[in-house]
Design a protein around this motif. Structure first.
Motif, PDB file in Angstrom:
ATOM      1  N   TRP A  68       0.865  -1.177   0.000  1.00 30.32           N
ATOM      2  CA  TRP A  68       0.000   0.000   0.000  1.00 30.32           C
ATOM      3  C   TRP A  68       0.895   1.218   0.000  1.00 30.32           C
ATOM      4  O   TRP A  68       1.776   1.354   0.851  1.00 30.32           O
ATOM      5  CB  TRP A  68      -0.871   0.012   1.253  1.00 30.32           C
ATOM      6  CG  TRP A  68      -2.004  -0.945   1.192  1.00 30.32           C
ATOM      7  CD1 TRP A  68      -1.962  -2.274   1.470  1.00 30.32           C
ATOM      8  CD2 TRP A  68      -3.341  -0.654   0.833  1.00 30.32           C
ATOM      9  NE1 TRP A  68      -3.195  -2.836   1.306  1.00 30.32           N
ATOM     10  CE2 TRP A  68      -4.073  -1.857   0.921  1.00 30.32           C
ATOM     11  CE3 TRP A  68      -4.007   0.490   0.447  1.00 30.32           C
ATOM     12  CZ2 TRP A  68      -5.417  -1.934   0.637  1.00 30.32           C
ATOM     13  CZ3 TRP A  68      -5.348   0.419   0.167  1.00 30.32           C
ATOM     14  CH2 TRP A  68      -6.038  -0.781   0.263  1.00 30.32           C
ATOM     15  N   LYS A  69       0.678   2.111  -0.963  1.00 33.90           N
ATOM     16  CA  LYS A  69       1.482   3.329  -1.035  1.00 33.90           C
ATOM     17  C   LYS A  69       0.623   4.440  -1.611  1.00 33.90           C
ATOM     18  O   LYS A  69      -0.048   4.249  -2.619  1.00 33.90           O
ATOM     19  CB  LYS A  69       2.696   3.108  -1.937  1.00 33.90           C
ATOM     20  CG  LYS A  69       3.606   4.299  -2.027  1.00 33.90           C
ATOM     21  CD  LYS A  69       4.812   4.003  -2.882  1.00 33.90           C
ATOM     22  CE  LYS A  69       5.681   5.232  -2.965  1.00 33.90           C
ATOM     23  NZ  LYS A  69       6.828   5.012  -3.836  1.00 33.90           N
ATOM     24  N   TRP A  70       0.636   5.597  -0.961  1.00 34.87           N
ATOM     25  CA  TRP A  70      -0.119   6.741  -1.454  1.00 34.87           C
ATOM     26  C   TRP A  70       0.785   7.527  -2.376  1.00 34.87           C
ATOM     27  O   TRP A  70       1.824   8.051  -1.959  1.00 34.87           O
ATOM     28  CB  TRP A  70      -0.626   7.591  -0.298  1.00 34.87           C
ATOM     29  CG  TRP A  70      -1.650   8.591  -0.707  1.00 34.87           C
ATOM     30  CD1 TRP A  70      -2.759   8.351  -1.467  1.00 34.87           C
ATOM     31  CD2 TRP A  70      -1.660   9.980  -0.405  1.00 34.87           C
ATOM     32  NE1 TRP A  70      -3.472   9.508  -1.638  1.00 34.87           N
ATOM     33  CE2 TRP A  70      -2.821  10.527  -0.995  1.00 34.87           C
ATOM     34  CE3 TRP A  70      -0.838  10.813   0.313  1.00 34.87           C
ATOM     35  CZ2 TRP A  70      -3.161  11.864  -0.889  1.00 34.87           C
ATOM     36  CZ3 TRP A  70      -1.173  12.149   0.422  1.00 34.87           C
ATOM     37  CH2 TRP A  70      -2.316  12.657  -0.170  1.00 34.87           C
ATOM     38  N   GLY A  71       0.419   7.610  -3.643  1.00 35.05           N
ATOM     39  CA  GLY A  71       1.272   8.205  -4.658  1.00 35.05           C
ATOM     40  C   GLY A  71       1.380   9.715  -4.630  1.00 35.05           C
ATOM     41  O   GLY A  71       2.166  10.282  -5.380  1.00 35.05           O
ATOM     42  N   LYS A  72       0.618  10.393  -3.791  1.00 36.49           N
ATOM     43  CA  LYS A  72       0.655  11.857  -3.761  1.00 36.49           C
ATOM     44  C   LYS A  72       1.670  12.395  -2.769  1.00 36.49           C
ATOM     45  O   LYS A  72       1.704  13.581  -2.493  1.00 36.49           O
ATOM     46  CB  LYS A  72      -0.731  12.420  -3.428  1.00 36.49           C
ATOM     47  CG  LYS A  72      -1.794  12.013  -4.415  1.00 36.49           C
ATOM     48  CD  LYS A  72      -1.484  12.567  -5.793  1.00 36.49           C
ATOM     49  CE  LYS A  72      -2.563  12.173  -6.779  1.00 36.49           C
ATOM     50  NZ  LYS A  72      -2.266  12.625  -8.119  1.00 36.49           N
ATOM     51  N   ASP A  73       2.490  11.513  -2.212  1.00 36.45           N
ATOM     52  CA  ASP A  73       3.502  11.930  -1.253  1.00 36.45           C
ATOM     53  C   ASP A  73       4.791  11.186  -1.577  1.00 36.45           C
ATOM     54  O   ASP A  73       4.763  10.009  -1.952  1.00 36.45           O
ATOM     55  CB  ASP A  73       3.049  11.599   0.170  1.00 36.45           C
ATOM     56  CG  ASP A  73       4.053  12.051   1.203  1.00 36.45           C
ATOM     57  OD1 ASP A  73       4.369  13.251   1.233  1.00 36.45           O
ATOM     58  OD2 ASP A  73       4.534  11.199   1.969  1.00 36.45           O
ATOM     59  N   GLY A  74       5.899  11.850  -1.439  1.00 34.90           N
ATOM     60  CA  GLY A  74       7.185  11.259  -1.780  1.00 34.90           C
ATOM     61  C   GLY A  74       7.522   9.989  -1.014  1.00 34.90           C
ATOM     62  O   GLY A  74       8.125   9.073  -1.552  1.00 34.90           O
ATOM     63  N   ASN A  75       7.107   9.925   0.262  1.00 31.08           N
ATOM     64  CA  ASN A  75       7.433   8.730   1.040  1.00 31.08           C
ATOM     65  C   ASN A  75       6.297   7.712   1.050  1.00 31.08           C
ATOM     66  O   ASN A  75       6.389   6.683   1.699  1.00 31.08           O
ATOM     67  CB  ASN A  75       7.852   9.099   2.469  1.00 31.08           C
ATOM     68  CG  ASN A  75       6.729   9.749   3.261  1.00 31.08           C
ATOM     69  OD1 ASN A  75       5.600   9.827   2.805  1.00 31.08           O
ATOM     70  ND2 ASN A  75       7.063  10.214   4.449  1.00 31.08           N
TER      71      ASN A  75
END
Length: 86
Positions: free
Chosen positions: A43-50
């Motif tokens: 799971w990764k939120w693409g709107k943030d660098g980390n």
């Protein structure tokens, strides 16, 4: 195993008529994504660098959008009219 990715949605109940068009819209969005079978699923939120989601970051993102985008987002979230009593 074929080389073409297909999305197989399962449901817990039959869809109502209005939901059937939403499912079609969802499948059109999903058709753009072809997961790599060899990569690790995360799971990764693409709107943030980390890749970390926070309400503050989501709020800032929405606040920076044009009024039309915000209106479309709010309509999608809150737009369907529901009866006062169920």
């Amino acid at each position: 195993m074929g080389s073409v990715w297909t999305w197989n949605l399962t449901r817990k109940r039959e869809l109502q008529e209005t939901e059937k068009s939403w499912e079609g819209d969802l499948l059109l969005l999903l058709a753009r994504y072809h997961p790599d079978r060899e990569s690790v699923d995360v799971w990764k939120w693409g709107k943030d660098g980390n890749g970390c989601y926070t309400v503050k970051k989501a709020y800032n993102l929405l606040s920076s959008q044009s009024p039309v985008v915000k209106d479309d987002f709010l309509q999608a979230c809150w737009g369907p009219s529901l009866p006062n009593k169920i």
